[in-house]
Design an enzyme around this catalytic site. Structure first.
Site, short mmCIF file in Angstrom:
data_model
loop_
_atom_site.label_atom_id
_atom_site.label_comp_id
_atom_site.label_asym_id
_atom_site.label_seq_id
_atom_site.Cartn_x
_atom_site.Cartn_y
_atom_site.Cartn_z
CB VAL A 1 -3.13 -0.40 -8.75
CG1 VAL A 1 -1.90 -0.73 -7.92
CG2 VAL A 1 -3.22 1.10 -9.00
CB CYS B 1 -14.86 -2.73 -1.99
SG CYS B 1 -15.02 -3.63 -0.44
CD GLU C 1 -10.16 -9.70 -0.70
OE1 GLU C 1 -11.23 -9.32 -1.20
OE2 GLU C 1 -10.03 -10.80 -0.13
N GLY D 1 -7.43 -2.90 -3.55
CA GLY D 1 -7.49 -1.65 -4.30
C GLY D 1 -8.19 -1.86 -5.63
CG ASN D 2 -7.26 0.88 -8.82
OD1 ASN D 2 -6.62 0.45 -9.78
ND2 ASN D 2 -6.79 1.84 -8.04
P1 NAD Z 1 -5.28 3.34 -3.82
O1 NAD Z 1 -5.26 4.26 -4.97
O2 NAD Z 1 -4.97 3.85 -2.47
O3 NAD Z 1 -4.37 2.15 -4.21
C1 NAD Z 1 -3.97 1.17 -3.31
C2 NAD Z 1 -2.45 1.15 -3.26
O4 NAD Z 1 -1.87 1.03 -4.57
C3 NAD Z 1 -1.82 2.38 -2.62
O5 NAD Z 1 -0.89 1.94 -1.66
C4 NAD Z 1 -1.11 3.08 -3.76
O6 NAD Z 1 0.09 3.70 -3.36
C5 NAD Z 1 -0.79 1.94 -4.70
N1 NAD Z 1 -0.69 2.40 -6.10
C6 NAD Z 1 -1.50 3.30 -6.70
N2 NAD Z 1 -1.10 3.45 -8.00
C7 NAD Z 1 -0.04 2.64 -8.19
C8 NAD Z 1 0.81 2.34 -9.30
N3 NAD Z 1 0.62 2.93 -10.50
N4 NAD Z 1 1.81 1.44 -9.15
C9 NAD Z 1 1.99 0.84 -7.96
N5 NAD Z 1 1.21 1.09 -6.86
C10 NAD Z 1 0.22 1.96 -6.97
O7 NAD Z 1 -6.68 2.64 -3.62
P2 NAD Z 1 -7.83 2.56 -4.66
O8 NAD Z 1 -7.50 1.57 -5.68
O9 NAD Z 1 -8.26 3.91 -5.12
O10 NAD Z 1 -8.97 1.96 -3.71
C11 NAD Z 1 -10.24 1.91 -4.14
C12 NAD Z 1 -10.52 0.58 -4.85
O11 NAD Z 1 -10.30 -0.49 -3.94
C13 NAD Z 1 -11.95 0.44 -5.29
O12 NAD Z 1 -11.99 -0.15 -6.56
C14 NAD Z 1 -12.56 -0.48 -4.25
O13 NAD Z 1 -13.68 -1.18 -4.70
C15 NAD Z 1 -11.41 -1.37 -3.95
N6 NAD Z 1 -11.52 -1.95 -2.63
C16 NAD Z 1 -11.68 -3.30 -2.53
C17 NAD Z 1 -11.84 -3.88 -1.28
C18 NAD Z 1 -12.03 -5.37 -1.11
O14 NAD Z 1 -11.92 -5.84 0.01
N7 NAD Z 1 -12.31 -6.11 -2.15
C19 NAD Z 1 -11.83 -3.08 -0.16
C20 NAD Z 1 -11.66 -1.71 -0.30
C21 NAD Z 1 -11.49 -1.16 -1.55
#
Ligand code: NAD
Length: 497
Positions: free
Chosen positions: A200, A252, A218, A196-197
């Site tokens: 978080v 990503c 990741e 994710g980002n």
């Molecule tokens: P998202 O917002 O869905 O977050 C991922 C998870 O974190 C979710 O399960 C969500 O419930 C949880 N979450 C969100 N806010 C939270 C908080 N305040 N406290 C606890 N948990 C929390 O996903 P996203 O971050 O929007 O995804 C996009 C990001 O992921 C981009 O930055 C992208 O580049 C990155 N990404 C990386 C890869 C990789 O393999 N490196 C792959 C895909 C996406």
């Protein structure tokens, strides 16, 4: 609206206890069990291919070809690859040791870490859920899998299918949002794998630190593109735009922006216009079978606001539709400080940032956090070497975009702000494994060990010192091969204490 129901908060500690209990019972330890679960996971995906295609279309407007190619087929292939190679990966390893240790039976055992927590994002909700799970299963771990609330149809599908295909006491879906993740993070896990980002990720890291839990992050970031002016600009344009429009730029490793030498910007613009016309003869927003949508109105508004504030000029695109449609948009003459470069775009907007030289592009990259991927279009081997040596990133790709995600034989992971730890096939197996060294000292070694026991004698110390003196340490040689010493001590004083 999907009828996804969130996991009740009070249920989460019970799930955790079940996963710990199953792990401690050693149910997940036999290799055949792991292989069976991997085959079942492959079946879960393949049997329900159409349901996943529909769910991904509903949640993300994702196109069938992209889903089948990038999520379904890759998931199944990786399950089978991991099952096929598991025996080899899990084999205890005999490291090469110094001759006097050869009879100590030194072994590096791959043991499962325990009960893992996997938190997956919304942008590739199938493959990015299955990929870490494959590693957890292959390593012999149990796992709680938190899927994204932003893709409720896919998350509900997983929740329905998991107990039908997988061991329900070993692999459990948790659905929900921040409260559910927060509750999960209060518990002690043996590994956390978060995709994710970066914002978080900091919350996850702090929670993991409380229990000293090992963590894989990741993450994303701004993946830049450099183009050597002598490269085939039309081909570069085609490969870059293709990378940009996958999942509407919500990837990503999507190329975030292009650092283009000033003298080539015009040619690149013309090439991008041509390619865009070839990809979407009737306009991307009218090509619902080949171009997707932004995940939700919040991200749509974020992208719209960034585009409205740019000091660059829109070359083509820039049209919005409803609450989730944004066409592929190329923006030229984007200054080094601009709204479009403030954050990872994660959408189909491609800023072109003019630079005076490739060296300036390299400097730009080094002045920013390490990206998840760096793309360089060049056939000049010297330039390739220069980019390799002078920059850093999760991965480095020459003359294409995004394709590194298909290479599951090599490690995939970020560096610095783009994350840490590795995944893909063997590397995900390794992530969820503890490398437990063992040593078995034979009785027969005793005569050779007498020297270590008290009372200590000067004779033993002398013997050790003689051995120390006899270890050959090569002289320091010039690092650039010009024969000049680099000033390190070579056993005689060079002026430094
Ligand atoms: P998202 O917002 O869905 O977050 C991922 C998870 O974190 C979710 O399960 C969500 O419930 C949880 N979450 C969100 N806010 C939270 C908080 N305040 N406290 C606890 N948990 C929390 O996903 P996203 O971050 O929007 O995804 C996009 C990001 O992921 C981009 O930055 C992208 O580049 C990155 N990404 C990386 C890869 C990789 O393999 N490196 C792959 C895909 C996406």
């Amino acid at each position: 609206m999907s009828d996804l129901s969130y996991t009740p908060l009070e249920q989460i500690p019970k799930i955790h206890a079940t996963l710990k209990k199953t792990f401690n019972s050693q149910t997940t330890l036999p290799l055949q069990y792991r292989k069976n679960q991997l085959y079942q996971l492959a079946r879960l995906v393949r049997d329900n291919k159409d349901a996943f295609v529909d769910a991904l279309h509903k949640d993300l407007g994702k196109q069938k070809l992209e889903v089948v190619l990038q999520e379904v087929n890759s998931s199944v292939a990786m399950c089978i690859d991991s099952a096929d190679n598991l025996e080899e990966w899990a084999k205890p390893e005999k490291p090469k040791v110094e001759p006097h240790k050869e009879h100590w039976n030194i072994t590096v055992n791959r043991v499962p870490k325990g009960a893992a927590l996997i938190i997956s994002p919304w942008n590739y909700p199938l493959i990015l859920t299955v990929q870490p799970l494959i590693g957890a299963i292959a390593a012999g771990c149990t796992a709680a899998v938190k899927t994204s609330e932003y893709t409720p149809t896919v998350s509900k599908l997983f929740a329905d299918l998991f107990p039908k295909y997988l061991d329900a006491n070993a692999y459990i879906i948790v659905n929900g949002a921040i409260p559910e993740v927060t509750t999960l993070l209060q518990l002690q896990w043996d590994h956390i794998f978060y995709t994710g980002n970066g914002k978080v990720a900091r919350i996850i890291s702090a929670a993991a630190a409380k229990h000293l839990t090992p963590l894989t992050l990741e993450l994303g970031g701004q993946c830049p593109v450099i183009i050597d002016p002598s490269y085939d600009i039309k081909l570069a344009a085609k490969r870059i735009l293709w990378g940009k429009v996958q999942n509407s730029g919500q990837l990503c490793v999507t190329p975030n922006h292009v650092l283009v030498t000033r003298d080539k910007q015009e040619e690149l613009i013309e090439a991008l216009k041509e390619v865009n016309k070839e990809f979407y003869p009737n306009g991307a927003l009218h090509s619902s079978s080949t171009f997707g949508r932004i995940v939700n109105p919040g991200h749509f508004r974020r992208l719209k606001a960034l585009l409205e504030r740019t000091k660059g000029n829109i070359v083509f695109g820039g049209r919005f539709e409803g609450e989730r449609g944004i066409e592929p948009t190329v923006v030229r003459d984007v200054p080094h400080v601009d709204s479009l470069l403030e954050e990872e775009l994660f959408g189909p907007i491609l800023p072109l940032v003019p630079v005076d030289s490739i060296d300036e592009a390299i400097q730009w990259i080094n002045n920013h956090p390490h990206p998840l991927a760096l793309y360089t279009f060049t056939e000049d081997e010297e330039l390739k070497q220069k980019v390799l040596e002078k920059t850093n990133s999760g991965s480095l790709i020459f003359n294409d975009c995004v394709t590194q995600v298909a290479v599951h034989e090599a490690p995939f992971g970020g560096h610095g702000e783009s994350g840490h730890g590795y995944q893909f096939s063997y590397y995900t197996f390794q992530t969820f494994s503890h490398f437990r060294s063992s040593l078995d000292m034979p009785k027969a070694a005793e005569p050779h060990l007498g020297f270590r026991y008290p009372p200590y004698t000067d004779e033993v110390i002398k013997g050790l010192e003689e051995r120390l003196a006899a270890i050959p340490i090569p002289e320091v040689t010039s690092q650039n091969g010009n024969g000049h010493s680099n000033g390190y001590a070579n056993g005689h004083s060079n002026g430094h204490a």
